[in-house]
Design a protein around this motif. Sequence first.
Motif, short mmCIF file in Angstrom:
data_model
loop_
_atom_site.label_atom_id
_atom_site.label_comp_id
_atom_site.label_asym_id
_atom_site.label_seq_id
_atom_site.Cartn_x
_atom_site.Cartn_y
_atom_site.Cartn_z
N SER A 12 0.39 -0.98 -0.35
CA SER A 12 0.27 -0.14 0.04
C SER A 12 0.93 0.91 0.18
CB SER A 12 -0.59 -0.21 1.13
OG SER A 12 -0.30 0.40 2.35
N LYS A 13 0.00 2.20 -0.08
CA LYS A 13 0.49 3.66 -0.50
C LYS A 13 1.35 4.01 1.21
CE LYS A 13 -1.22 5.89 -4.36
NZ LYS A 13 -2.43 7.28 -4.34
N LYS A 14 0.82 3.60 2.06
CA LYS A 14 1.36 3.83 3.07
C LYS A 14 2.39 3.08 3.78
CE LYS A 14 -2.94 4.89 5.90
NZ LYS A 14 -3.85 4.45 6.99
N GLU A 15 2.58 1.19 3.68
CA GLU A 15 3.49 1.24 3.47
C GLU A 15 5.45 1.39 2.97
OE1 GLU A 15 2.38 -2.91 2.51
OE2 GLU A 15 1.63 -3.38 4.50
#
Length: 177
Positions: A12-15
Amino acid sequence: KNYNKRLKIKMSKKEGLFLTLLFLIILQSNLVFAGLGIVPGRIYTDFKPGEKFLVNFQALELGSPYELDVFAEGDFAEYVRFDKTHLGKGDYFFTAYIDLPMEAKKPGENILSIQILEDTSRTPGIGARIGVGARVYIRVPYPGKYIELNSFDIPDTNTGEDINITINAKNFGSAPV
């Protein structure tokens, strides 16, 4: 068989943002080792009214990029003078001059601490300072008679045999025993 396939990782973008920030933090961190020491580390002396003595110290600087401040703390600190209160780079030796008063405030073991502390006053930002101290133990006699037993030994014996009892005592009082 085709072994040239690309490995596809889904995140994901957060990761992805977290891994990028972690990588940047590791890349930007400066791993620093610095140590500080002082020799001699301990000195023991008995209080003698009005006695003047000196102790030569050596600062052991192990990779510290800072200059050092020298000061005294604890019992009898107000009776200590130094030949230097600031040590520059490459300057590791200093002398503490201790002028004991005619009368001590408290009997028993008094602890004077001779301290060296990194001088980070010219460094901007937030950081840590390393400091270390040597202890000067000054034994002040108790008023009157005061004996401390260090050891008391009674060996095993049989009935009717003489017994040799061993007592190790020290007078910490001002009056002779």
